[in-house]
Design a protein around this motif. Structure first.
Motif, PDB file in Angstrom:
ATOM      1  N   PHE B  43       0.928  -1.172  -0.039  1.00  0.00           N
ATOM      2  CA  PHE B  43      -0.003  -0.128  -0.016  1.00  0.00           C
ATOM      3  C   PHE B  43       0.743   1.306   0.083  1.00  0.00           C
ATOM      4  CE2 PHE B  43      -3.377  -3.171   1.222  1.00  0.00           C
ATOM      5  CZ  PHE B  43      -4.384  -2.614   0.199  1.00  0.00           C
ATOM      6  N   PHE B  45       3.444   1.536  -1.899  1.00  0.00           N
ATOM      7  CA  PHE B  45       3.628   1.724  -3.388  1.00  0.00           C
ATOM      8  C   PHE B  45       2.408   2.273  -3.963  1.00  0.00           C
ATOM      9  CE2 PHE B  45       3.274  -0.696  -7.400  1.00  0.00           C
ATOM     10  CZ  PHE B  45       4.423  -0.062  -8.012  1.00  0.00           C
ATOM     11  N   ILE B  46       1.100   1.641  -3.564  1.00  0.00           N
ATOM     12  CA  ILE B  46      -0.022   2.458  -4.212  1.00  0.00           C
ATOM     13  C   ILE B  46      -0.061   3.811  -3.758  1.00  0.00           C
ATOM     14  CG2 ILE B  46      -2.451   2.330  -4.061  1.00  0.00           C
ATOM     15  CD1 ILE B  46      -1.310  -0.198  -5.562  1.00  0.00           C
ATOM     16  N   PHE B  47       0.205   4.052  -2.525  1.00  0.00           N
ATOM     17  CA  PHE B  47       0.050   5.690  -2.241  1.00  0.00           C
ATOM     18  C   PHE B  47       1.165   6.457  -2.726  1.00  0.00           C
ATOM     19  CE2 PHE B  47      -2.406   4.312   1.462  1.00  0.00           C
ATOM     20  CZ  PHE B  47      -3.254   5.492   1.462  1.00  0.00           C
ATOM     21  N   ILE B  49       2.127   6.158  -5.873  1.00  0.00           N
ATOM     22  CA  ILE B  49       1.505   6.005  -7.252  1.00  0.00           C
ATOM     23  C   ILE B  49       0.378   6.734  -7.428  1.00  0.00           C
ATOM     24  CG2 ILE B  49       0.062   4.587  -9.100  1.00  0.00           C
ATOM     25  CD1 ILE B  49       1.887   2.181  -8.371  1.00  0.00           C
ATOM     26  N   ALA B  50      -0.374   6.866  -6.159  1.00  0.00           N
ATOM     27  CA  ALA B  50      -1.629   7.779  -6.177  1.00  0.00           C
ATOM     28  C   ALA B  50      -1.134   9.272  -5.838  1.00  0.00           C
ATOM     29  CB  ALA B  50      -2.577   7.333  -5.156  1.00  0.00           C
ATOM     30  N   TYR B  51      -0.211   9.398  -5.261  1.00  0.00           N
ATOM     31  CA  TYR B  51       0.065  10.954  -4.761  1.00  0.00           C
ATOM     32  C   TYR B  51       1.481  11.338  -5.061  1.00  0.00           C
ATOM     33  CZ  TYR B  51      -4.134  10.550  -1.675  1.00  0.00           C
ATOM     34  OH  TYR B  51      -5.187  10.228  -1.283  1.00  0.00           O
ATOM     35  N   LYS B  53       3.491  10.191  -8.077  1.00  0.00           N
ATOM     36  CA  LYS B  53       4.087   9.654  -8.980  1.00  0.00           C
ATOM     37  C   LYS B  53       5.397  10.012  -9.661  1.00  0.00           C
ATOM     38  CE  LYS B  53      -0.352   8.905 -11.877  1.00  0.00           C
ATOM     39  NZ  LYS B  53      -1.236   8.869 -10.831  1.00  0.00           N
ATOM     40  N   LEU B  56       8.434   7.706  -8.890  1.00  0.00           N
ATOM     41  CA  LEU B  56       8.633   6.517  -9.740  1.00  0.00           C
ATOM     42  C   LEU B  56       9.064   6.862 -10.904  1.00  0.00           C
ATOM     43  CD1 LEU B  56       5.809   4.493  -8.164  1.00  0.00           C
ATOM     44  CD2 LEU B  56       8.126   4.387  -7.535  1.00  0.00           C
TER      45      LEU B  56
END
Lengths: 554, 108
Positions: B43, B45-47, B49-51, B53, B56
């Motif tokens: 999560f 990683f997902i956060f 990506i969401a906030y 980017k 990455l």
């Protein structure tokens, strides 16, 4: 039995022959490719029918039928688990996602993989210690079996049916494209083979077909990936540089893009993927095929390794397709645009042709088909065990059904599921079924998984709580999917969706836990007392495996 | 209403065994810790990506096309394999040894 198989093989070949004869004149340019794929495919079917014949001789009892007698080794089971997970949808779908969106494809792969450690840490060995044939037995272990196993069987069948529809429609379209076969013929052929594997060979055949296919798929994907990398002297930087140069999105493919633009959507997707995996009946049943908890653990470890490796390969394959397929007029509809002939799901198939010519493309096409066959067989067996073992033997016959009766019912159930799959596969031909796998995961995460988890870890769960939590979670997951963008807007064309997210798990899963909790704590019945009283002994068996040895002895 | 028959006496014997408490507390603490690590990694990683980017999408090294996100993604895949490996190693040795002793003592 063996005569039946011979007749069947002859029929299959004949139906192939006719399908080809009928379609041949219009599809002249693809003839060469098809015959290679056809030969390899017939070879695969021949081998798997041989396996089925061998397996049929070893399938005498319900234990053989549901769990291959518990005699599968950890390594074999890990390949079978990986095989179940590496469906055609992951192989063709994720490589195509990488082909279209680059990095975003990796986000999906990671989400699919991360469910596995969670299954290992929380579920796998407890499941092995408590159950014999189905996860429903485990969920209902200390609860009243009738209502809880009815729910778990319905949860299993719901997941199986959605998953089957997605696989059957995918199979029909793929076969139609690759072998120029009529869609309905293709779906019927998949259904017939699936019924034969499952009814005659049970779990032994289903497992070995899956193992053979997993080896073929891992080998095929490895060869493609090596082929791609050798074009770039095994330099990822060179591969990516070329991909960025030719892809219309250029540098954007190297980082997260629009696929996961909304944080809530992203978290909901992640929850669905992680906890959904832990609620898929065809995956959970594999833990009953190994001798003990130790082997169950090891199989998850190896399987995680195989699946992780496979996802890294699909990433390379997707990028390979960007550089080698999207630049070639033989594969794209028009140069400068990445849209592929036959649809973007053909990225890996076209790439195999770019790398190894007709012969290799034939091999990969046959592997893709084998993948579908193996996955639908696992699904059908999971569904058949829910019907025969949970609904018929336990709920309907109150555990008084004879071994022979249960075997007979399980075979009829496989036959029934096969026919259902064919009918639904044909009915959904023109529909977009991409959401079906997501729906299967959402239902598994919102119905099956919460009930299993609460039953294992929370003493206070009662029969009433389990049943309420399960049905409400399942119902909300289905409802929110229907009201969401993929079905309401894109499939039914009803205008703006009533529920804004594509992935419902973040919202539907709490419903299961809240109702499971609420209906348990307010449950003052006598049954509730018995439910709670059984927790300690369930815990002892789930932790130590004591009492489960009997189930493991062959 | 069918239920699984229970050997209460033997169960009580096991529950009273201090090794059982040791096994369950150690193993559960271990599996919960590893689950939390897994979920935090994923999560997290997902956060990002969401906030964020851009973290990455940054270049891995000066002038590279390869971004930070690629090794990060691969490392998360490897971490899943590694974490399962760590669990299986300890569970199949230390925990199983303890478990065998408990079962042996239960039959005494």
């Amino acid at each position: 039995m063996s005569r039946f198989l011979c007749i069947l093989a002859a029929l299959l070949l004949a139906s192939y022959g006719t399908a080809f004869a009928v379609d041949a004149p219009v599809q002249i340019q693809d003839q060469g490719t098809n015959s290679e794929a056809l030969i390899m495919f017939v070879l695969f079917v021949g081998i798997t029918l041989g396996i089925t014949k061998w397996a049929a001789g070893r399938t005498k009892t319900t234990k053989d039928f549901y769990t291959a007698g518990g005699g599968i080794t950890a390594f074999q089971n890990s390949l079978a688990i990986a095989g179940d997970y590496m469906s055609a949808a992951s192989f063709l779908g994720i490589s195509s996602l990488v082909y279209v969106s680059g990095y975003d494809g990796l986000i999906y792969s990671v989400g699919f993989l991360v469910g596995w450690p969670v299954i290992l840490f929380l579920i796998a060995e407890r499941l092995r210690n408590l159950g014999r044939f189905t996860f429903a037995e485990v969920a209902a272990y200390r609860l009243s079996h009738g209502p809880v196993r009815t729910f778990a069987a319905i949860g299993s069948l719901t997941v199986v049916i959605f998953y089957l529809i997605a696989q059957m429609v995918g199979a029909g379209q793929l076969i139609k494209l690759m072998f120029d076969m009529d869609y309905a013929y293709a779906v019927i052929m998949v259904g017939v083979l699936m019924i034969v594997y499952v009814t005659f060979g049970g779990m032994v055949a289903t497992t070995w077909v899956q193992i053979v296919k997993a080896c073929l798929l891992l080998t095929g994907a490895t060869i493609i990936a090596i082929g791609v990398m050798s074009e770039y002297n095994f330099s990822f930087e060179a591969l990516f540089a070329k991909a960025v140069e030719v892809h219309p999105k250029h540098l954007a493919i190297m980082g997260p893009g629009t696929l996961v633009s909304n944080p809530i959507e992203a978290i909901s997707l992640g929850i669905g993927l992680i906890f959904g995996t832990a609620g898929l009946p065809h995956i959970l049943m594999r833990f009953f095929t190994v001798p003990d908890a130790k082997a169950a653990r090891k199989s998850v470890f190896y399987a995680t390794g195989f699946i992780g490796y496979f996802y890294i390969l699909t990433f390379i394959i997707g990028f390979g397709a960007i550089t080698l397929v999207s630049t070639n007029p033989d594969y794209v509809l028009k140069l400068g645009d990445i849209a592929l002939k036959g649809g973007n799901n053909m990225a890996a198939i076209h790439l195999s042709h770019a790398i190894g010519g007709d012969l290799f493309k034939g091999f990969i096409s046959a592997v893709a088909f084998a993948t579908i066959l193996a996955v639908v067989s696992g699904l059908a067996l999971a569904g058949a065990s829910a019907i025969a073992h949970d609904l018929y033997a336990n709920v309907f016959k109150k555990d008084m059904a004879s071994e022979a009766d249960e075997m007979r019912v399980s075979k009829y159930a496989s036959l029934g599921l096969g026919i259902t799959a064919v009918v639904l596969g044909i009915a959904f031909e023109k529909q977009n079924v991409a959401y079906m796998v997501g729906l299967a995961f959402a239902v598994a995460a919102s119905g099956n998984f919460p009930v299993l988890l609460m039953s294992l870890f929370w003493k206070g769960l009662t029969t009433r709580g389990a049943v309420w939590g399960g049905y409400v979670g399942l119902g909300v997951a289905v409802l929110l999917t229907i009201l969401g963008p993929t079905v309401w807007k894109d499939t039914l064309h009803m205008g703006d969706p009533l529920f804004p997210f594509k992935n419902p798990a973040l919202f539907s899963m709490p419903f299961a836990f809240i109702f499971g909790w609420l209906m348990s704590v307010t449950d003052k019945s006598e049954c509730a007392e018995l439910d709670k009283a059984g927790f300690e002994s369930q815990k002892v068996r789930s932790e130590t495996g004591l009492g489960a040895e009997a189930a493991a002895v062959h | 209403m069918t239920r699984v028959p229970v050997d209460h006496e033997r169960n009580q014997h096991i529950i009273n065994n201090p090794k059982y408490a040791e096994l369950t507390s150690k193993r559960n603490a271990f599996s919960i810790t590893l689950s939390v690590i897994t979920l935090v990694i994923y999560f997290g990683f997902i956060f990002v990506i969401a906030y964020h980017k851009e973290i990455l999408s940054a270049q891995l090294f000066e002038g590279s096309v390869t971004t930070v996100g690629l090794p990060v993604g691969v490392l998360i895949i490897l971490s899943a394999i590694l974490l399962t490996g760590i669990y299986v190693r300890r569970a199949n040795s230390e925990f199983d040894d303890l478990n065998r002793e408990i079962i042996k003592e239960a039959h005494e």
